[in-house]
Write an enzyme that holds these catalytic residues in place. Sequence first.
Site, short mmCIF file in Angstrom:
data_model
loop_
_atom_site.label_atom_id
_atom_site.label_comp_id
_atom_site.label_asym_id
_atom_site.label_seq_id
_atom_site.Cartn_x
_atom_site.Cartn_y
_atom_site.Cartn_z
N GLY A 105 -5.17 -4.98 5.50
CA GLY A 105 -4.38 -5.94 4.73
C GLY A 105 -4.95 -7.34 4.72
N ARG A 106 -5.35 -7.84 5.88
CA ARG A 106 -5.85 -9.21 5.95
C ARG A 106 -7.24 -9.35 5.34
NH1 ARG A 106 -5.15 -6.79 10.65
NH2 ARG A 106 -6.85 -6.41 12.11
N LYS A 120 9.17 -5.15 14.44
CA LYS A 120 9.73 -4.53 13.23
C LYS A 120 10.66 -3.38 13.58
CE LYS A 120 5.79 -3.81 11.03
NZ LYS A 120 4.85 -3.48 9.93
N GLU A 169 10.08 -6.02 3.93
CA GLU A 169 10.31 -7.33 3.31
C GLU A 169 9.89 -7.32 1.85
OE1 GLU A 169 8.82 -8.10 7.60
OE2 GLU A 169 8.42 -6.70 5.96
N HIS A 216 -3.80 -38.21 10.82
CA HIS A 216 -2.56 -38.93 11.09
C HIS A 216 -1.49 -38.00 11.65
CE1 HIS A 216 -3.87 -42.66 9.08
NE2 HIS A 216 -4.58 -41.83 8.32
N GLU A 265 -4.79 -11.91 14.14
CA GLU A 265 -4.35 -10.52 14.04
C GLU A 265 -5.49 -9.57 14.35
OE1 GLU A 265 -1.00 -8.95 11.23
OE2 GLU A 265 -2.90 -8.58 10.19
N LYS A 295 0.83 -1.20 0.00
CA LYS A 295 0.00 0.00 0.00
C LYS A 295 0.86 1.26 0.00
CE LYS A 295 -3.78 0.10 2.43
NZ LYS A 295 -4.75 0.18 3.56
#
Length: 703
Positions: free
Chosen positions: A394-395, A637, A340, A512, A481, A334
């Site tokens: 964002g999510r 961060k 990153e 399993h 979050e 954005k």
Amino acid sequence: CLHTGNSPEPTRTACRREFPVCKHQRIIRSILLPYISMSASTALGAQARTVARPMTATANQPRAGARPVALKAARSSSAKNAFLGSFPKGSKKMGTSARSKFSVRASATEDAEAAPPPAAAAPEPVFISDTPEWKALAAHVHDIDQTHLKDLLRDEKRFEKCVMEHNGIYVDFARQRVTEETLDLLEALAERAGLQEKIAAMFGGKHLNSTEDRAVLHAALRAPATEKIIADGEDVVPEVHDVLDKIKNFSNMVRGGEWKGVTGKPLTDVVAIGIGGSFLGPLFCHTALKTAPEAAACARGRQLRFLANVDPIDVARSLNGLDPETTMVIVVSKTFTTAETMLNARTVRKWITSALGKEAVAKHMVAVSTNLKLVEEFGIDPENAFAFWDWVGGRYSVTSAVGILPLALQYGFGQAEQFLNGAWDMDKNFRDAPLRENLPVMLGLLSVWNVSFLDLPARAILPYCQALAKLAPHIQQVSMESNGKGVDIHGNRLPFNTGEIDFGEPGTNGQHSFYQLIHQGRVIPCDFIGVVKSQQSVFLAGEIVSNHDELMCNFFAQPDALATGKTPEELRAEGVGEALVPHKTFPGNRPSLSLLLPAVDPFVVGQLLALYEHRVAVQGFLWGVNSFDQWGVELGKVLAGGVRDRLRAARTNGRLDTAGLNPSTRRLIQHYLAQQPQDTDTPTEETLPSTFTHNPSKRQRQR
């Protein structure tokens, strides 16, 4: 300090711990708050620490009469200044020291002499846990503890109250530890919390994200052009459709071969660079669609990959086997400053320019961003930037250009549009349906019941469909979050836990792996997700059932195994040896719900996405938290930035600045630096992914 423990009768226990730390805090609050009227200013004015003394029961105070003892203590003169950790909305947040210096002081003499105070209006609840509706649910837990799902499942009338269906999605929560009374109490709690008003406020563009002063309008991203959704006085739907039209035109040009790479070749491969919500949501959708017959046909001859981790291994894997000449790169950020994402973007840009020259950036890289200045400085034409808005978290951004652009490039805009239509279908159910007919609301209420009242903080998301393999990781971010908060929306420290610990794996893989724990270890509510029609049909001659039927047999059986269990008596009747009986006993009474989807196609994937998004919002609305900010991701961060400066200096001058580092971090960094070969500490030339990830193009070989 009064607490119930696991006993059906109240018990009394002396508790000398400071009040906010006391594990019995919720019970104390529920007993005392109705009888204590106290302002925040009174609490702030008191400074002396008092110590709670055990209350001694007398002959006329039987064990079941613990509440009158508390009531007397609350009515005593010294108890009038007790501070329960609440204060009015809008008031300044009190520090821990102010909260911790108050407790109830009571004695037999004071109890005998204290006169009842004059009648006063009950204080306005500060937290949802202060309300009679919450307390009624807390008391109702005792009734539920007397039941077992094995018995509840025999009740046909109850079953009819526990099934819902909306436009193909069938939901069965009969295996939740609820009765009809539980549902009534949860509905009352929702009404007390103003749930329907909050839903209306969300769709009405109110700034529900108060810490960032933003509206919460991810639903507007999938609204049809005929809808009108207002944010800050403007209808946002036309802007949304302007971006969708731009995506449609661009994706049609790339897929149709009209937009070519710098060497004239069609761009058949797409790498989307983003992290968090810019990665997990689009990856979930892509994974869900790539084996759907119609979507797969639309994607024939194309590839879509995602690059999220700043780890160079992820760069290598994402680019492995790709040719820069046929690769389109989408940079999703954005602000165009995400550390990153931008490092990965610069790395992939170098991979492209080293093979094709700097002029290739304009043809091979586009952006999803609002910062056109930085987009242009990066080398991307601002005309090739696709916008989204501050009111999209964002999510929650997968239905914006963040997800729609890569999906449209891979599958065509028609498939992406069906996905949006499915999400809007569930949006309408959330916005318009009454509570008992509202899928996201009912699932959200059940989650609050499990987390806040049954003390079951985890949830397993178990899709019996490999196409939904990335659903759990995406919902893990959406849920944890959003609701992993310790304070309410006003900044007040919460007296109860919020959020769920989400994890999951497709069945039957999970069976399993971790099903042993959920059957005989910890109690973890489960979401079982099955599909009526598989994306791929396989049936072998001589087999009893098809492959999909075999999978679905497990989908139907596992919830019953969790709910009903197996008793020692049943095992002995089967001839199981006594030594093995305790090992083979299944306690049952473990809650789950089942979602049965008609298929996994773009429309249903959109429905499923919106169902979980809104379910999370319901939980946050009831708990009173801001489900749309994420300040908890910031501190790490910031600290990483300081470490980055130290590493750079150490690589440059050979000395690590250890000032201010704790011994553990200092030694870890020193060990890291000491173990790396010298030639990688200070490389003399760039190391590019292109040296090991693709066969050089003819143009690069000529260079």
